[in-house]
Design an enzyme around this catalytic site. Structure first.
Site, PDB file in Angstrom:
ATOM      1  N   VAL A 239      46.378  34.819  33.627  1.00  0.00           N
ATOM      2  CA  VAL A 239      45.162  35.643  33.650  1.00  0.00           C
ATOM      3  C   VAL A 239      45.071  36.443  34.951  1.00  0.00           C
ATOM      4  O   VAL A 239      44.702  37.622  34.946  1.00  0.00           O
ATOM      5  CB  VAL A 239      43.894  34.783  33.427  1.00  0.00           C
ATOM      6  CG1 VAL A 239      42.636  35.631  33.515  1.00  0.00           C
ATOM      7  CG2 VAL A 239      43.957  34.085  32.068  1.00  0.00           C
ATOM      8  N   CYS A 240      45.454  35.838  36.062  1.00  0.00           N
ATOM      9  CA  CYS A 240      45.408  36.549  37.353  1.00  0.00           C
ATOM     10  C   CYS A 240      46.345  37.748  37.337  1.00  0.00           C
ATOM     11  O   CYS A 240      45.997  38.831  37.815  1.00  0.00           O
ATOM     12  CB  CYS A 240      45.780  35.609  38.497  1.00  0.00           C
ATOM     13  SG  CYS A 240      44.627  34.234  38.691  1.00  0.00           S
ATOM     14  N   THR A 241      47.525  37.570  36.786  1.00  0.00           N
ATOM     15  CA  THR A 241      48.487  38.668  36.710  1.00  0.00           C
ATOM     16  C   THR A 241      47.923  39.788  35.849  1.00  0.00           C
ATOM     17  O   THR A 241      47.959  40.967  36.239  1.00  0.00           O
ATOM     18  CB  THR A 241      49.834  38.168  36.159  1.00  0.00           C
ATOM     19  OG1 THR A 241      50.354  37.177  37.056  1.00  0.00           O
ATOM     20  CG2 THR A 241      50.828  39.306  36.017  1.00  0.00           C
TER      21      THR A 241
END
Length: 161
Positions: free
Chosen positions: A53-55
């Protein structure tokens, strides 16, 4: 979890080490929030480099870089990983915003988003050009993130007059 700063209050100032990918060079330097006065700053706290999700979130913000520039805003990604990890992450995905290392999570604590287990809660704080917190979103689970459209809508109301 502490509540952190409230809308309309001055944003907690901080200085964190970080870096920005510029073509093939990763420029390392300290970033101080108060030094950015005069422009809006989007603080995007995220749990970790190279996670799904961060990417997706940071790639989205990086690909929308011109949208933020058009609103006279900077975007800073902040997570507990060190600057070496951030450099690898930025190079791997061509991320164009500064990635800041809050290794001891002091800044995350000041903003009320430090979380046991995951390090920090996925959250976004919009700081006005005057250094005042204008909008925030703190995720409970962090499986989703705020879109560029949502951030642009919020930023359009706080631009420098």
């Amino acid at each position: 979890m502490a509540s952190g700063p409230q809308i309309g209050q001055p944003a907690p100032d901080f200085t964190l080490p970080g870096g920005t990918l510029d073509d093939d060079t990763f420029e390392r330097r300290d970033h101080t929030l108060s030094a950015a006065r005069g422009r809006a700053v989007v603080l995007a706290f995220y749990p970790g480099d190279n996670t799904a999700v961060c990417t997706k979130q940071l790639c989205s913000y990086s690909s929308g870089f011109e949208t933020f520039e058009g609103l006279d805003a900077e975007v800073w990604g902040i997570s507990p990983q060190d600057v070496d990890s951030h450099e690898s992450f930025a190079r791997g995905f061509g991320l164009r915003m500064p990635l800041l290392a809050d290794v001891g999570r002091q800044t995350a604590r000041a903003y009320g988003v430090a979380a046991p287990g995951i390090g920090v809660r996925r959250s976004v704080f919009l700081i006005g050009p005057d250094g005042v917190l204008r909008w925030k979103h703190v995720a409970l689970l962090g499986a989703t993130f705020q879109s560029i459209d949502t951030l642009a809508e919020q930023l359009s109301g706080i631009r420098t007059p």
